[in-house]
Scaffold this active site. Sequence first.
Site, PDB file in Angstrom:
ATOM      1  N   VAL A 161      27.348 -53.942  49.552  1.00 60.77           N
ATOM      2  CA  VAL A 161      27.479 -55.296  50.097  1.00 60.77           C
ATOM      3  C   VAL A 161      28.368 -55.223  51.336  1.00 60.77           C
ATOM      4  O   VAL A 161      29.439 -54.601  51.308  1.00 60.77           O
ATOM      5  CB  VAL A 161      28.066 -56.256  49.036  1.00 60.77           C
ATOM      6  CG1 VAL A 161      28.390 -57.612  49.651  1.00 60.77           C
ATOM      7  CG2 VAL A 161      27.093 -56.397  47.875  1.00 60.77           C
TER       8      VAL A 161
ATOM      9  N   GLU B 100      51.286 -40.680  35.087  1.00 59.80           N
ATOM     10  CA  GLU B 100      50.370 -39.914  34.224  1.00 59.80           C
ATOM     11  C   GLU B 100      49.884 -38.635  34.919  1.00 59.80           C
ATOM     12  O   GLU B 100      49.726 -37.594  34.275  1.00 59.80           O
ATOM     13  CB  GLU B 100      49.223 -40.782  33.689  1.00 59.80           C
ATOM     14  CG  GLU B 100      48.248 -41.323  34.683  1.00 59.80           C
ATOM     15  CD  GLU B 100      47.375 -42.463  34.122  1.00 59.80           C
ATOM     16  OE1 GLU B 100      46.460 -42.883  34.835  1.00 59.80           O
ATOM     17  OE2 GLU B 100      47.611 -42.936  33.003  1.00 59.80           O
TER      18      GLU B 100
HETATM   19  C1  LIG Z   1      43.568 -44.313  38.092  1.00 59.75           C
HETATM   20  C2  LIG Z   1      43.597 -45.688  37.515  1.00 59.75           C
HETATM   21  C3  LIG Z   1      44.118 -45.887  36.238  1.00 59.75           C
HETATM   22  C4  LIG Z   1      44.148 -47.154  35.692  1.00 59.75           C
HETATM   23  N1  LIG Z   1      44.646 -47.312  34.422  1.00 59.75           N
HETATM   24  C5  LIG Z   1      44.605 -48.517  33.847  1.00 59.75           C
HETATM   25  C6  LIG Z   1      45.029 -48.682  32.500  1.00 59.75           C
HETATM   26  O1  LIG Z   1      45.455 -47.725  31.833  1.00 59.75           O
HETATM   27  N2  LIG Z   1      44.961 -49.922  31.949  1.00 59.75           N
HETATM   28  C7  LIG Z   1      44.486 -51.001  32.670  1.00 59.75           C
HETATM   29  O2  LIG Z   1      44.418 -52.095  32.126  1.00 59.75           O
HETATM   30  N3  LIG Z   1      44.100 -50.891  33.956  1.00 59.75           N
HETATM   31  C8  LIG Z   1      44.135 -49.664  34.560  1.00 59.75           C
HETATM   32  N4  LIG Z   1      43.725 -49.532  35.851  1.00 59.75           N
HETATM   33  C9  LIG Z   1      43.350 -50.728  36.622  1.00 59.75           C
HETATM   34  C10 LIG Z   1      41.943 -51.201  36.283  1.00 59.75           C
HETATM   35  O3  LIG Z   1      41.048 -50.118  36.283  1.00 59.75           O
HETATM   36  C11 LIG Z   1      41.522 -52.262  37.294  1.00 59.75           C
HETATM   37  O4  LIG Z   1      42.432 -53.337  37.233  1.00 59.75           O
HETATM   38  C12 LIG Z   1      40.123 -52.776  37.017  1.00 59.75           C
HETATM   39  O5  LIG Z   1      39.180 -51.741  37.180  1.00 59.75           O
HETATM   40  C13 LIG Z   1      39.756 -53.918  37.948  1.00 59.75           C
HETATM   41  O6  LIG Z   1      38.467 -54.335  37.654  1.00 59.75           O
HETATM   42  P1  LIG Z   1      37.548 -54.961  38.799  1.00 59.75           P
HETATM   43  O7  LIG Z   1      36.307 -55.424  38.126  1.00 59.75           O
HETATM   44  O8  LIG Z   1      38.316 -55.926  39.605  1.00 59.75           O
HETATM   45  O9  LIG Z   1      37.240 -53.731  39.777  1.00 59.75           O
HETATM   46  P2  LIG Z   1      36.657 -52.286  39.506  1.00 59.75           P
HETATM   47  O10 LIG Z   1      36.665 -51.965  38.071  1.00 59.75           O
HETATM   48  O11 LIG Z   1      37.367 -51.401  40.461  1.00 59.75           O
HETATM   49  O12 LIG Z   1      35.137 -52.400  39.954  1.00 59.75           O
HETATM   50  C14 LIG Z   1      34.739 -52.680  41.277  1.00 59.75           C
HETATM   51  C15 LIG Z   1      33.264 -52.355  41.409  1.00 59.75           C
HETATM   52  O13 LIG Z   1      32.799 -52.861  42.645  1.00 59.75           O
HETATM   53  C16 LIG Z   1      31.981 -51.902  43.275  1.00 59.75           C
HETATM   54  N5  LIG Z   1      32.049 -52.163  44.715  1.00 59.75           N
HETATM   55  C17 LIG Z   1      33.151 -52.154  45.495  1.00 59.75           C
HETATM   56  N6  LIG Z   1      32.836 -52.479  46.761  1.00 59.75           N
HETATM   57  C18 LIG Z   1      31.501 -52.703  46.774  1.00 59.75           C
HETATM   58  C19 LIG Z   1      30.588 -53.066  47.799  1.00 59.75           C
HETATM   59  N7  LIG Z   1      30.977 -53.304  49.061  1.00 59.75           N
HETATM   60  N8  LIG Z   1      29.277 -53.186  47.484  1.00 59.75           N
HETATM   61  C20 LIG Z   1      28.852 -52.956  46.211  1.00 59.75           C
HETATM   62  N9  LIG Z   1      29.688 -52.610  45.207  1.00 59.75           N
HETATM   63  C21 LIG Z   1      31.000 -52.497  45.480  1.00 59.75           C
HETATM   64  C22 LIG Z   1      32.571 -50.577  42.859  1.00 59.75           C
HETATM   65  O14 LIG Z   1      31.620 -49.533  42.970  1.00 59.75           O
HETATM   66  C23 LIG Z   1      32.988 -50.854  41.426  1.00 59.75           C
HETATM   67  O15 LIG Z   1      31.967 -50.539  40.507  1.00 59.75           O
HETATM   68  C24 LIG Z   1      43.665 -48.265  36.435  1.00 59.75           C
HETATM   69  C25 LIG Z   1      43.154 -48.074  37.725  1.00 59.75           C
HETATM   70  C26 LIG Z   1      43.101 -46.796  38.252  1.00 59.75           C
HETATM   71  C27 LIG Z   1      42.522 -46.603  39.628  1.00 59.75           C
END
Ligand SMILES: Cc1cc2nc3c(=O)[nH]c(=O)nc-3n(C[C@H](O)[C@H](O)[C@H](O)COP(=O)(O)OP(=O)(O)OC[C@H]3O[C@@H](n4cnc5c(N)ncnc54)[C@H](O)[C@@H]3O)c2cc1C
Length: 449
Positions: free
Chosen positions: A79, A170
């Site tokens: 997107v 971690e």
């Molecule tokens: C290394 C790491 C460890 C973590 N550990 C924890 C934990 O132990 N406990 C916890 O609660 N949280 C943890 N988190 C945080 C948690 O993973 C995030 O808060 C959560 O994933 C947020 O969800 P979201 O749906 O907002 O985004 P995300 O899960 O990041 O998903 C975003 C999605 O959007 C897609 N996307 C992005 N841009 C575009 C675009 N332009 N076009 C199409 N698709 C797109 C991506 O491919 C992805 O699939 C961790 C994060 C990381 C990076």
Amino acid sequence: MSDEKRVVIVGAGFGGLTAAQALGSGPVRITVIDRKNFHTFQPLLYQVATAGISPAEIAAPIRSILRSHKNIEVLMGDVIAFDLEQRIVETTDSRVPYDYLIVAAGAGHSYFGHDEWEVFAPGLKTIEDALEIRRRVLLAFELAERQAASGEGDVPLNFVVVGGGPTGVELAGTLAEISRHALTHEFRSIDPARTHILLIEGGPRVLPSYTEDLSRSAEEQLKHLGVEVRTSTMVTRVEAGAVDIGQTRVPATVVLWAAGVAASPLGKKLTDSVDRAGRVPVLGDLALPGHPEVFIIGDLAATKDENGKLLPGVAPVAIQQGKYVAKIIRAELEDTSPGKTPRKAFHYWDKGSLATIGRAAAVAQFGKIHISGYIAWLSWLFVHILFLIGFRNRLLVLIQWAWSYLTYERGARLITGSTYLPGWTEPDNGKIVTNAQPRSQEISSSTHK
Ligand SMILES: Cc1cc2nc3c(=O)[nH]c(=O)nc-3n(C[C@H](O)[C@H](O)[C@H](O)COP(=O)(O)OP(=O)(O)OC[C@H]3O[C@@H](n4cnc5c(N)ncnc54)[C@H](O)[C@@H]3O)c2cc1C
């Protein structure tokens, strides 16, 4: 012609996927767009980065997760923009109309205006990042062994992790564990246990989002694992093979970045008024101001609690927000007189926080109950395996974990791709040469310095 409404969901991370599943059986057409064909369980990325488990064990195809919902279509696409007036999502090769839009595109790394540091200090957000970190970490041991075996003596290995939040903690703890245990008997010319692991945190304590007693406990557990922790210390420059702390240069065989988070650039395509981390300030119902049909959830949204405190960027926030917006949309679609269904503000139910540090080392905060060490680690393990998507994955990861707990074995120790390690040099008849050709992106980035 069908008057079925269409909901477009951008991003199949924790927020987007939950919203899609919650809307799945409703009278609505749903289109999920993600640039990847798989969902990543980010909390276990560090295990991939440190060769504990393989990538497929923490990723699941989006299509397969949603396959039982006949009203959901999945499109793989990037997107790039939104036409909020015409209600259209633009991808690199299509325009997708919507009645309701949910944007859950997550966040990436922030190098605080120093994007040139990224090639020397990768962050951990995607499977690709985890594989690059694994490659560098494993390669460092191999190059050191090769150099020592050719008579250069023991080669010092210094791993620097920048950022003392949950990811930095971690990573540092697990790197210490690998070098002290998993690799000890496998090298002949170097002693992996002598690897120096330095965790640098700009603020006064590690795990700043936890209470002070748990931060202290985390620091002690890190030290016990053999990690040197420096708090109130700012990295001022990152280069191939070194980081600078003010005037002091610290040699670094591998540098890992866990210091900053920046919301998806898609936030700026929705509004000019994003916050400093690029998050979109949303209304109490998670809608974009002026656009009740557009919701922003998860890491991309700047959502505040009742006391005006920003909600953390964690999976439970994204999951609860995904359920919440799905409920609003369903209620409004089922209500034949729109405007009559009042929207109650989103409320986050904080069930507690857990951070792992290493084998049998973790901290947990459930309201007033604070736990450290083995019990906290067991809770962490239980929660993370429980929420891992797919029964097969859960079982595989559990077996893998039990095995590596008993044997210290780390089975996914594959070095794939380039054999270039930024900053690594090898003496060659008196000349210093780099170990291999950098990848093209690394060449272009180094020449831009
Ligand atoms: C290394 C790491 C460890 C973590 N550990 C924890 C934990 O132990 N406990 C916890 O609660 N949280 C943890 N988190 C945080 C948690 O993973 C995030 O808060 C959560 O994933 C947020 O969800 P979201 O749906 O907002 O985004 P995300 O899960 O990041 O998903 C975003 C999605 O959007 C897609 N996307 C992005 N841009 C575009 C675009 N332009 N076009 C199409 N698709 C797109 C991506 O491919 C992805 O699939 C961790 C994060 C990381 C990076």
